[in-house]
Design a protein around this motif. Structure first.
Motif, PDB file in Angstrom:
ATOM      1  N   ILE A 126      15.935 -21.788 -16.823  1.00  0.00           N
ATOM      2  CA  ILE A 126      15.548 -22.309 -18.129  1.00  0.00           C
ATOM      3  C   ILE A 126      15.210 -23.783 -17.950  1.00  0.00           C
ATOM      4  O   ILE A 126      16.036 -24.568 -17.468  1.00  0.00           O
ATOM      5  N   GLU A 127      14.005 -24.153 -18.289  1.00  0.00           N
ATOM      6  CA  GLU A 127      13.529 -25.513 -18.054  1.00  0.00           C
ATOM      7  C   GLU A 127      14.488 -26.558 -18.637  1.00  0.00           C
ATOM      8  O   GLU A 127      14.919 -26.461 -19.789  1.00  0.00           O
ATOM      9  N   ASN A 128      14.846 -27.522 -17.802  1.00  0.00           N
ATOM     10  CA  ASN A 128      15.712 -28.649 -18.175  1.00  0.00           C
ATOM     11  C   ASN A 128      17.168 -28.253 -18.455  1.00  0.00           C
ATOM     12  O   ASN A 128      17.943 -29.088 -18.944  1.00  0.00           O
ATOM     13  N   LEU A 129      17.538 -27.013 -18.144  1.00  0.00           N
ATOM     14  CA  LEU A 129      18.948 -26.622 -18.254  1.00  0.00           C
ATOM     15  C   LEU A 129      19.537 -26.684 -16.841  1.00  0.00           C
ATOM     16  O   LEU A 129      19.461 -25.735 -16.077  1.00  0.00           O
ATOM     17  N   TRP A 130      20.131 -27.821 -16.519  1.00  0.00           N
ATOM     18  CA  TRP A 130      20.564 -28.095 -15.155  1.00  0.00           C
ATOM     19  C   TRP A 130      22.004 -27.658 -14.918  1.00  0.00           C
ATOM     20  O   TRP A 130      22.895 -27.941 -15.722  1.00  0.00           O
ATOM     21  N   LEU A 131      22.228 -26.947 -13.843  1.00  0.00           N
ATOM     22  CA  LEU A 131      23.550 -26.525 -13.357  1.00  0.00           C
ATOM     23  C   LEU A 131      24.366 -25.703 -14.356  1.00  0.00           C
ATOM     24  O   LEU A 131      25.598 -25.855 -14.451  1.00  0.00           O
ATOM     25  N   PRO A 132      23.735 -24.787 -15.081  1.00  0.00           N
ATOM     26  CA  PRO A 132      24.520 -23.981 -16.019  1.00  0.00           C
ATOM     27  C   PRO A 132      25.487 -23.029 -15.318  1.00  0.00           C
ATOM     28  O   PRO A 132      26.573 -22.751 -15.845  1.00  0.00           O
ATOM     29  N   VAL A 133      25.115 -22.525 -14.127  1.00  0.00           N
ATOM     30  CA  VAL A 133      26.015 -21.612 -13.411  1.00  0.00           C
ATOM     31  C   VAL A 133      27.254 -22.369 -12.937  1.00  0.00           C
ATOM     32  O   VAL A 133      28.376 -21.857 -12.996  1.00  0.00           O
ATOM     33  N   HIS A 134      27.065 -23.613 -12.477  1.00  0.00           N
ATOM     34  CA  HIS A 134      28.212 -24.447 -12.131  1.00  0.00           C
ATOM     35  C   HIS A 134      29.177 -24.536 -13.314  1.00  0.00           C
ATOM     36  O   HIS A 134      30.391 -24.376 -13.154  1.00  0.00           O
ATOM     37  N   ALA A 135      28.630 -24.832 -14.485  1.00  0.00           N
ATOM     38  CA  ALA A 135      29.480 -25.022 -15.662  1.00  0.00           C
ATOM     39  C   ALA A 135      30.215 -23.742 -16.046  1.00  0.00           C
ATOM     40  O   ALA A 135      31.393 -23.776 -16.416  1.00  0.00           O
TER      41      ALA A 135
END
Length: 308
Positions: free
Chosen positions: A245-254
């Motif tokens: 998802i554009e500009n959604l950085w490191l969501p899996v980390h979170a």
């Protein structure tokens, strides 16, 4: 970009806050019970040992893109020093400066935060410059030994390396389970092979880092459903990069670290393990991967060994 509703919906479904009590600091490592370790030891047949770490060296995987995450700077501080006088035993000592997540490493549960919180609902402000991580420091992960399962997604797809833009899905993980003829179960440590580290091993550092295949936003729920203790892979960023998802950085980390309390590992060299598992026709093994106990650390180097 603010975290979208899709992220928060997944977060609710994988959240483990309070599952092991309000004082818990190790999250899904609680799933590695004595029984799990006994079962893991029973997977040893040949005694073959496969190292999974990349060498710690100045020409390491880091390219300077991540601020402060420097490759190891190794210095000799004593060379054949006769400390106690002439003709006595001489010693050589050395020192190193490096980012704790510069090479093969574990991300600790304090490595990322979102919405002002870290794992188990504690405030992100509990991580400070001088106090380090007041809770869930990497030193709390005192022993990580369990059954490892190689989910060789690249081999299951008939590839040496997944394409740059490949987001590893639950369907990919299940294809790798089918190849392995096993099922990931509670307390396991899953090692997801994309083949991306082949680029680093070939000297293509920039290409190794970006763009990269990696775990998709759909995978945390898969690991949560199976009660996996920890997950590691063979990429720099762990999740697909650039993001799905554009500009959604490191969501899996979170989702993994903050919501689930599940440690992640990156820059693991799974190439030799892939060959060994294919040769022996089995993809489960005893995995020893205890981090260095840096008090209050947000991560740690590790030299994992798989024992077949």
């Amino acid at each position: 970009m603010a975290l979208p509703p899709e992220f928060h919906d997944i977060a609710k479904r994988v959240n483990n806050w309070g599952r092991w009590g309000e004082a818990d600091e190790i999250g899904t490592l609680n799933l590695i019970t004595d029984e799990v370790v006994r079962d893991a030891a029973a997977t040893i047949r040949s005694g073959r040992r496969i190292p999974l770490a990349v060498p710690l060296q100045q020409d390491g995987v880091q390219t300077g893109v991540i601020p402060g995450r420097v490759n190891p700077l190794h210095t000799m501080v004593a060379v054949n020093l006769e400390m106690f006088g002439p003709d006595t035993v001489a010693t050589s000592d050395d020192a190193v400066t490096m980012g704790l997540q510069a090479g093969t490493h574990w991300d600790g549960l304090t490595h990322v935060s979102h919405s002002g919180r870290i794992y188990n609902g504690r405030p992100a402000g509990s991580v400070t410059a001088h106090g380090r991580a007041a809770f869930s420091g990497i030193d709390k992960a005192r022993h990580i030994v369990s059954r490892g399962v190689l989910l060789d997604v690249a081999r299951a797809r008939g590839l040496d390396r997944l394409p740059d833009g490949h987001a590893v899905t639950p369907e990919d993980l299940e294809a790798a389970e089918a190849l392995a003829r096993t099922t990931v179960r509670s307390g396991d440590i899953a090692l997801v092979r994309t083949g991306q580290i082949r680029r680093y091993l070939a000297g293509e550092k920039e290409a190794y880092a970006f763009p990269s295949p990696g775990l998709s936003l759909r995978t945390p729920e898969w690991f949560h459903a199976r009660d996996v203790a920890a997950v590691a892979n063979d990429t720099l960023t762990f999740e697909i990069f650039p993001p799905e998802i554009e500009n959604l950085w490191l969501p899996v980390h979170a989702l993994d670290l903050v919501e689930m309390g599940m440690q992640q590992g990156q820059n693991w060299n799974l190439e030799g393990l892939s060959e060994a598992c294919a040769e022996e026709g089995r993809y489960t093994f005893l995995l020893s991967a205890t981090p260095e106990p840096f008090v209050g650390g947000a991560g740690s180097p590790v030299a994992p060994v798989a024992v077949l």
